[in-house]
Design a protein around this motif. Structure first.
Motif, PDB file in Angstrom:
ATOM      1  N   UNK A  92       0.823  -1.221   0.000  1.00 35.39           N
ATOM      2  CA  UNK A  92       0.000   0.000   0.000  1.00 35.39           C
ATOM      3  C   UNK A  92       0.851   1.262   0.000  1.00 35.39           C
ATOM      4  N   UNK A  93       2.166   1.098  -0.112  1.00 33.44           N
ATOM      5  CA  UNK A  93       3.153   2.176   0.053  1.00 33.44           C
ATOM      6  C   UNK A  93       3.288   2.571   1.520  1.00 33.44           C
ATOM      7  N   UNK A  94       2.170   2.431   2.298  1.00 34.55           N
ATOM      8  CA  UNK A  94       2.226   2.597   3.766  1.00 34.55           C
ATOM      9  C   UNK A  94       2.906   3.895   4.195  1.00 34.55           C
ATOM     10  N   UNK A  95       2.468   5.003   3.597  1.00 31.89           N
ATOM     11  CA  UNK A  95       3.040   6.294   3.976  1.00 31.89           C
ATOM     12  C   UNK A  95       2.249   6.894   5.140  1.00 31.89           C
ATOM     13  N   UNK A 102       8.866  14.362   2.046  1.00 33.23           N
ATOM     14  CA  UNK A 102      10.277  14.202   2.433  1.00 33.23           C
ATOM     15  C   UNK A 102      10.396  13.640   3.844  1.00 33.23           C
ATOM     16  N   UNK A 103       9.468  14.028   4.733  1.00 32.00           N
ATOM     17  CA  UNK A 103       9.527  13.493   6.106  1.00 32.00           C
ATOM     18  C   UNK A 103       9.241  11.990   6.121  1.00 32.00           C
ATOM     19  N   UNK A 104       8.366  11.535   5.204  1.00 29.54           N
ATOM     20  CA  UNK A 104       8.149  10.094   5.073  1.00 29.54           C
ATOM     21  C   UNK A 104       9.434   9.399   4.638  1.00 29.54           C
ATOM     22  N   UNK A 105      10.073   9.970   3.611  1.00 29.56           N
ATOM     23  CA  UNK A 105      11.283   9.335   3.067  1.00 29.56           C
ATOM     24  C   UNK A 105      12.390   9.324   4.119  1.00 29.56           C
ATOM     25  N   UNK A 106      12.441  10.395   4.912  1.00 28.48           N
ATOM     26  CA  UNK A 106      13.525  10.544   5.888  1.00 28.48           C
ATOM     27  C   UNK A 106      13.185   9.934   7.246  1.00 28.48           C
ATOM     28  N   UNK A 107      12.011   9.322   7.366  1.00 27.11           N
ATOM     29  CA  UNK A 107      11.516   8.914   8.690  1.00 27.11           C
ATOM     30  C   UNK A 107      12.542   8.071   9.454  1.00 27.11           C
ATOM     31  N   UNK A 120      19.004  14.857   6.776  1.00 24.29           N
ATOM     32  CA  UNK A 120      18.029  13.854   6.325  1.00 24.29           C
ATOM     33  C   UNK A 120      17.222  14.392   5.141  1.00 24.29           C
ATOM     34  N   UNK A 121      16.927  15.700   5.178  1.00 28.53           N
ATOM     35  CA  UNK A 121      16.173  16.280   4.052  1.00 28.53           C
ATOM     36  C   UNK A 121      17.007  16.195   2.757  1.00 28.53           C
ATOM     37  N   UNK A 139       7.469  18.649  -0.342  1.00 31.25           N
ATOM     38  CA  UNK A 139       6.763  19.341   0.734  1.00 31.25           C
ATOM     39  C   UNK A 139       5.242  19.177   0.699  1.00 31.25           C
ATOM     40  N   UNK A 140       4.758  18.299  -0.158  1.00 30.57           N
ATOM     41  CA  UNK A 140       3.316  18.034  -0.148  1.00 30.57           C
ATOM     42  C   UNK A 140       3.036  16.804   0.728  1.00 30.57           C
TER      43      UNK A 140
END
Ligand code: ATP
Length: 246
Positions: A92-95, A102-107, A120-121, A139-140
């Motif tokens: 489900x991508x589970x975001x 970016x915060x998801x990617x950097x979590x 991290x950004x 940033x969306x």
């Protein structure tokens, strides 16, 4: 790098739920730097194989082995170390809805690896660029993106920490064929670029052919066939023939 050394192995693994034996002394070995795709019909236990490899469920018999060492099971320090070396793209991508892209990617970088938000950004933007998402997307919120873009974000998150092993859970499910082909190509590119070992589970034969060096067919609790994608159409194995015929 390719090599004969196994990275990940299911050795004689049995998994039961109540009276149902889902995996029955199953053996499968994935060589370092190779991309293994596990195919099989619905309910055959593909997800269970993945969960065992991630240490999310424990086997009833046998063991899953990473770099020659048995996985320790749940919750321990060693399991955390394994997860730190893995990247996972969930079906489900589970975001996280409440975090920006970016915060998801950097979590994980921020919350597990102790990387500063600023650093991290930068790494998140690099991972997004690798899956060909523009900086403006960073940033969306995930809900503002299409399903295919959300998958790309999930892939960026999986690769952001340069994992040794990448797991793909039904990576093309729910995508139209064109978007699915884009995701398959991105997976192939990133696995090559990272030189990592990849394990995918899928129903999607086109995706299996594209992303796998090796394909393994799970049926009745065991791997009943294994071969290169080009061998799928030549084999006389009845389970593979039935699967290929759809
Ligand atoms: N936590 C659980 N408790 C009980 N049964 C489970 C559990 N997890 C999986 N199963 C059972 O194990 C079997 C294999 O499930 P699994 O989800 O691994 O199949 P799959 O091959 O991934 O199927 P699909 O392609 O439909 O996702 C199913 O019969 C399922 O009901």
């Amino acid at each position: 790098m390719s090599g004969a050394r196994p990275k990940l192995e299911w050795r004689n693994v049995t998994k039961r739920f109540g009276d149902v034996t889902v995996l029955d002394r199953l053996n499968l070995s994935v060589e370092t730097g190779r991309s293994m795709v596990i195919i099989g019909g619905s309910g055959q236990g593909k997800s269970v194989m993945l969960k065992l490899a991630l240490g999310l469920v424990a086997p009833d018999g046998g063991r899953v082995v990473l770099d020659g060492r048995g996985l320790p099971g749940f919750g321990g320090r060693l399991q955390r170390r394994l997860l730190a070396r893995s990247g996972v793209l969930f079906q489900s991508a589970a975001l996280f809805d409440s975090l920006t892209v970016w915060e998801n990617v950097a979590f994980r970088l921020i919350n597990a690896d102790g990387v500063s938000r600023k650093a991290a950004r930068i790494r998140a933007l690099d991972a997004l660029a690798r899956v060909r998402l523009e900086e403006a997307v960073a940033d969306v919120f995930p809900s503002e993106l299409s399903g295919g873009m959300q998958k790309r974000v999930g892939l960026a998150r999986a690769i952001a920490a340069d994992p040794e092993v990448l797991f793909f859970d039904e990576p093309t499910t729910g995508l139209d064929p064109v978007t699915a082909a884009v995701i398959n190509d991105l997976i192939v590119d990133q696995v090559r670029r990272l030189g990592c070992t990849a394990v995918s589970i899928t129903h999607d034969l086109a995706s299996a052919r594209r992303i796998g060096d090796q394909i393994a067919m799970l049926h009745d609790g065991q791997i009943v066939w294994q071969g290169a994608p080009g061998e799928l159409d030549q084999t006389s194995n009845p389970h593979v023939r039935a699967f290929v015929a759809g």
